[in-house]
Write a protein that holds these residues in place. Sequence first.
Motif, PDB file in Angstrom:
ATOM      1  N   LEU A  34       4.456  21.239   5.868  1.00  0.00           N
ATOM      2  CA  LEU A  34       4.206  20.146   6.808  1.00  0.00           C
ATOM      3  C   LEU A  34       5.152  18.962   6.646  1.00  0.00           C
ATOM      4  CD1 LEU A  34       0.296  20.081   6.590  1.00  0.00           C
ATOM      5  CD2 LEU A  34       1.690  20.983   8.462  1.00  0.00           C
ATOM      6  N   ARG A  35       6.126  19.051   5.763  1.00  0.00           N
ATOM      7  CA  ARG A  35       6.956  17.892   5.430  1.00  0.00           C
ATOM      8  C   ARG A  35       7.706  17.328   6.637  1.00  0.00           C
ATOM      9  NH1 ARG A  35       9.894  22.247   4.299  1.00  0.00           N
ATOM     10  NH2 ARG A  35      12.141  22.201   4.581  1.00  0.00           N
ATOM     11  N   ASN A  36       8.069  18.155   7.602  1.00  0.00           N
ATOM     12  CA  ASN A  36       8.808  17.671   8.770  1.00  0.00           C
ATOM     13  C   ASN A  36       7.897  17.396   9.966  1.00  0.00           C
ATOM     14  OD1 ASN A  36      11.313  17.811   7.476  1.00  0.00           O
ATOM     15  ND2 ASN A  36      11.543  19.972   7.984  1.00  0.00           N
ATOM     16  N   THR A  37       6.864  18.210  10.131  1.00  0.00           N
ATOM     17  CA  THR A  37       6.004  18.070  11.315  1.00  0.00           C
ATOM     18  C   THR A  37       4.891  17.054  11.125  1.00  0.00           C
ATOM     19  OG1 THR A  37       4.637  19.926  10.581  1.00  0.00           O
ATOM     20  CG2 THR A  37       6.460  20.428  12.095  1.00  0.00           C
ATOM     21  N   ALA A  38       4.386  16.902   9.908  1.00  0.00           N
ATOM     22  CA  ALA A  38       3.300  15.948   9.648  1.00  0.00           C
ATOM     23  C   ALA A  38       3.518  15.307   8.280  1.00  0.00           C
ATOM     24  CB  ALA A  38       1.951  16.646   9.726  1.00  0.00           C
ATOM     25  N   PRO A  39       4.487  14.397   8.166  1.00  0.00           N
ATOM     26  CA  PRO A  39       4.819  13.831   6.862  1.00  0.00           C
ATOM     27  C   PRO A  39       3.658  13.100   6.195  1.00  0.00           C
ATOM     28  CG  PRO A  39       6.136  12.794   8.614  1.00  0.00           C
ATOM     29  CD  PRO A  39       5.345  13.880   9.231  1.00  0.00           C
ATOM     30  N   GLY A  40       2.785  12.479   6.973  1.00  0.00           N
ATOM     31  CA  GLY A  40       1.622  11.795   6.391  1.00  0.00           C
ATOM     32  C   GLY A  40       0.683  12.771   5.694  1.00  0.00           C
ATOM     33  N   ARG A  41       0.420  13.887   6.344  1.00  0.00           N
ATOM     34  CA  ARG A  41      -0.433  14.920   5.729  1.00  0.00           C
ATOM     35  C   ARG A  41       0.254  15.520   4.513  1.00  0.00           C
ATOM     36  NH1 ARG A  41      -3.224  18.944   9.712  1.00  0.00           N
ATOM     37  NH2 ARG A  41      -4.961  18.743   8.266  1.00  0.00           N
ATOM     38  N   SER A  42       1.574  15.669   4.584  1.00  0.00           N
ATOM     39  CA  SER A  42       2.328  16.212   3.460  1.00  0.00           C
ATOM     40  C   SER A  42       2.185  15.311   2.235  1.00  0.00           C
ATOM     41  CB  SER A  42       3.805  16.352   3.858  1.00  0.00           C
ATOM     42  OG  SER A  42       4.564  16.828   2.782  1.00  0.00           O
ATOM     43  N   VAL A  43       2.306  14.004   2.432  1.00  0.00           N
ATOM     44  CA  VAL A  43       2.157  13.053   1.326  1.00  0.00           C
ATOM     45  C   VAL A  43       0.747  13.116   0.748  1.00  0.00           C
ATOM     46  CG1 VAL A  43       2.104  10.575   0.769  1.00  0.00           C
ATOM     47  CG2 VAL A  43       3.993  11.513   2.099  1.00  0.00           C
ATOM     48  N   ALA A  44      -0.256  13.210   1.626  1.00  0.00           N
ATOM     49  CA  ALA A  44      -1.649  13.288   1.163  1.00  0.00           C
ATOM     50  C   ALA A  44      -1.884  14.567   0.350  1.00  0.00           C
ATOM     51  CB  ALA A  44      -2.602  13.239   2.354  1.00  0.00           C
ATOM     52  N   LEU A  45      -1.329  15.666   0.801  1.00  0.00           N
ATOM     53  CA  LEU A  45      -1.480  16.928   0.064  1.00  0.00           C
ATOM     54  C   LEU A  45      -0.784  16.862  -1.298  1.00  0.00           C
ATOM     55  CD1 LEU A  45      -1.038  19.447   2.991  1.00  0.00           C
ATOM     56  CD2 LEU A  45      -3.063  19.236   1.534  1.00  0.00           C
ATOM     57  N   LEU A  46       0.377  16.225  -1.345  1.00  0.00           N
ATOM     58  CA  LEU A  46       1.060  16.067  -2.632  1.00  0.00           C
ATOM     59  C   LEU A  46       0.259  15.169  -3.575  1.00  0.00           C
ATOM     60  CD1 LEU A  46       4.809  15.793  -1.552  1.00  0.00           C
ATOM     61  CD2 LEU A  46       3.688  17.668  -2.772  1.00  0.00           C
ATOM     62  N   ALA A  47      -0.446  14.180  -3.036  1.00  0.00           N
ATOM     63  CA  ALA A  47      -1.301  13.322  -3.862  1.00  0.00           C
ATOM     64  C   ALA A  47      -2.457  14.129  -4.444  1.00  0.00           C
ATOM     65  CB  ALA A  47      -1.823  12.142  -3.042  1.00  0.00           C
ATOM     66  N   VAL A  48      -3.039  15.012  -3.637  1.00  0.00           N
ATOM     67  CA  VAL A  48      -4.118  15.880  -4.135  1.00  0.00           C
ATOM     68  C   VAL A  48      -3.572  16.804  -5.217  1.00  0.00           C
ATOM     69  CG1 VAL A  48      -5.699  17.754  -3.510  1.00  0.00           C
ATOM     70  CG2 VAL A  48      -5.493  15.760  -2.024  1.00  0.00           C
ATOM     71  N   ALA A  49      -2.395  17.379  -4.981  1.00  0.00           N
ATOM     72  CA  ALA A  49      -1.784  18.264  -5.982  1.00  0.00           C
ATOM     73  C   ALA A  49      -1.534  17.514  -7.285  1.00  0.00           C
ATOM     74  CB  ALA A  49      -0.478  18.846  -5.441  1.00  0.00           C
ATOM     75  N   SER A  50      -1.115  16.257  -7.179  1.00  0.00           N
ATOM     76  CA  SER A  50      -0.876  15.450  -8.373  1.00  0.00           C
ATOM     77  C   SER A  50      -2.174  15.205  -9.146  1.00  0.00           C
ATOM     78  CB  SER A  50      -0.241  14.115  -7.964  1.00  0.00           C
ATOM     79  OG  SER A  50      -0.102  13.282  -9.082  1.00  0.00           O
ATOM     80  N   LYS A  51      -3.250  14.923  -8.451  1.00  0.00           N
ATOM     81  CA  LYS A  51      -4.548  14.709  -9.114  1.00  0.00           C
ATOM     82  C   LYS A  51      -5.050  16.006  -9.747  1.00  0.00           C
ATOM     83  CE  LYS A  51      -4.993  10.412  -8.547  1.00  0.00           C
ATOM     84  NZ  LYS A  51      -4.825   9.540  -9.690  1.00  0.00           N
ATOM     85  N   LEU A  52      -4.836  17.121  -9.084  1.00  0.00           N
ATOM     86  CA  LEU A  52      -5.226  18.409  -9.673  1.00  0.00           C
ATOM     87  C   LEU A  52      -4.407  18.692 -10.925  1.00  0.00           C
ATOM     88  CD1 LEU A  52      -5.730  20.536  -6.452  1.00  0.00           C
ATOM     89  CD2 LEU A  52      -7.489  19.932  -8.128  1.00  0.00           C
ATOM     90  N   SER A  53      -3.135  18.321 -10.915  1.00  0.00           N
ATOM     91  CA  SER A  53      -2.298  18.484 -12.097  1.00  0.00           C
ATOM     92  C   SER A  53      -2.839  17.646 -13.251  1.00  0.00           C
ATOM     93  CB  SER A  53      -0.861  18.078 -11.770  1.00  0.00           C
ATOM     94  OG  SER A  53      -0.063  18.146 -12.916  1.00  0.00           O
ATOM     95  N   GLU A  54      -3.257  16.424 -12.937  1.00  0.00           N
ATOM     96  CA  GLU A  54      -3.827  15.552 -13.971  1.00  0.00           C
ATOM     97  C   GLU A  54      -5.136  16.144 -14.502  1.00  0.00           C
ATOM     98  OE1 GLU A  54      -5.252  10.939 -14.553  1.00  0.00           O
ATOM     99  OE2 GLU A  54      -4.132  11.492 -12.754  1.00  0.00           O
ATOM    100  N   PHE A  55      -5.980  16.659 -13.616  1.00  0.00           N
ATOM    101  CA  PHE A  55      -7.231  17.305 -14.026  1.00  0.00           C
ATOM    102  C   PHE A  55      -6.939  18.461 -14.971  1.00  0.00           C
ATOM    103  CE2 PHE A  55      -9.956  21.019 -13.082  1.00  0.00           C
ATOM    104  CZ  PHE A  55     -11.141  20.569 -13.629  1.00  0.00           C
ATOM    105  N   ARG A  56      -5.938  19.261 -14.627  1.00  0.00           N
ATOM    106  CA  ARG A  56      -5.598  20.404 -15.473  1.00  0.00           C
ATOM    107  C   ARG A  56      -5.110  19.947 -16.844  1.00  0.00           C
ATOM    108  NH1 ARG A  56      -1.457  23.698 -13.664  1.00  0.00           N
ATOM    109  NH2 ARG A  56      -2.272  25.241 -15.101  1.00  0.00           N
ATOM    110  N   SER A  57      -4.367  18.856 -16.887  1.00  0.00           N
ATOM    111  CA  SER A  57      -3.908  18.331 -18.178  1.00  0.00           C
ATOM    112  C   SER A  57      -5.087  17.922 -19.049  1.00  0.00           C
ATOM    113  CB  SER A  57      -2.994  17.123 -17.970  1.00  0.00           C
ATOM    114  OG  SER A  57      -1.780  17.514 -17.392  1.00  0.00           O
ATOM    115  N   VAL A  58      -6.076  17.306 -18.442  1.00  0.00           N
ATOM    116  CA  VAL A  58      -7.232  16.830 -19.202  1.00  0.00           C
ATOM    117  C   VAL A  58      -8.071  17.996 -19.716  1.00  0.00           C
ATOM    118  CG1 VAL A  58      -9.406  15.551 -19.037  1.00  0.00           C
ATOM    119  CG2 VAL A  58      -7.320  14.595 -18.059  1.00  0.00           C
TER     120      VAL A  58
END
Length: 150
Positions: A34-58
Amino acid sequence: MTLDRWIDFFEVTDGRDKMAKAFQNACRAMAWHLRNTAPGRSVALLAVASKLSEFRSVIKFFKWLKNIRDIRDLTWADDKVGDTVEMFANLGDVFYRGFDNLNWLAQTKVVPYSADRADDLSDFFQFWGYLAQFILVRQLLPRRPPAPFP
């Protein structure tokens, strides 16, 4: 509490970790799509992925204890070379996971350490631990000739 009991406790998180990893990677893939067609949704999905990465670290804190037990349980009787390689694979994993834990603690400002340095050391030990595991697997695989073509 014994080392084995601590390991049993921390190993129950493996299923949650794998599910979080699947969601994390799905979010990254959708964000890329979605990076080209819906950049706002792409950023939101990357934020979720980042939080999941943090959860996995913990939830992977203290997972390196299992490697300590594996080193302790090496027999050194039959295959000294294999046991030596296994020891290095486990040591690599101990330091990889330890610096991964330190990385998270540094990122969250719990400890005064460079998160970038901890990440670099985590990657360094992950490489050498995985290389030793690869060598160990190659050493233990039965040698058989390739199958003939039909």
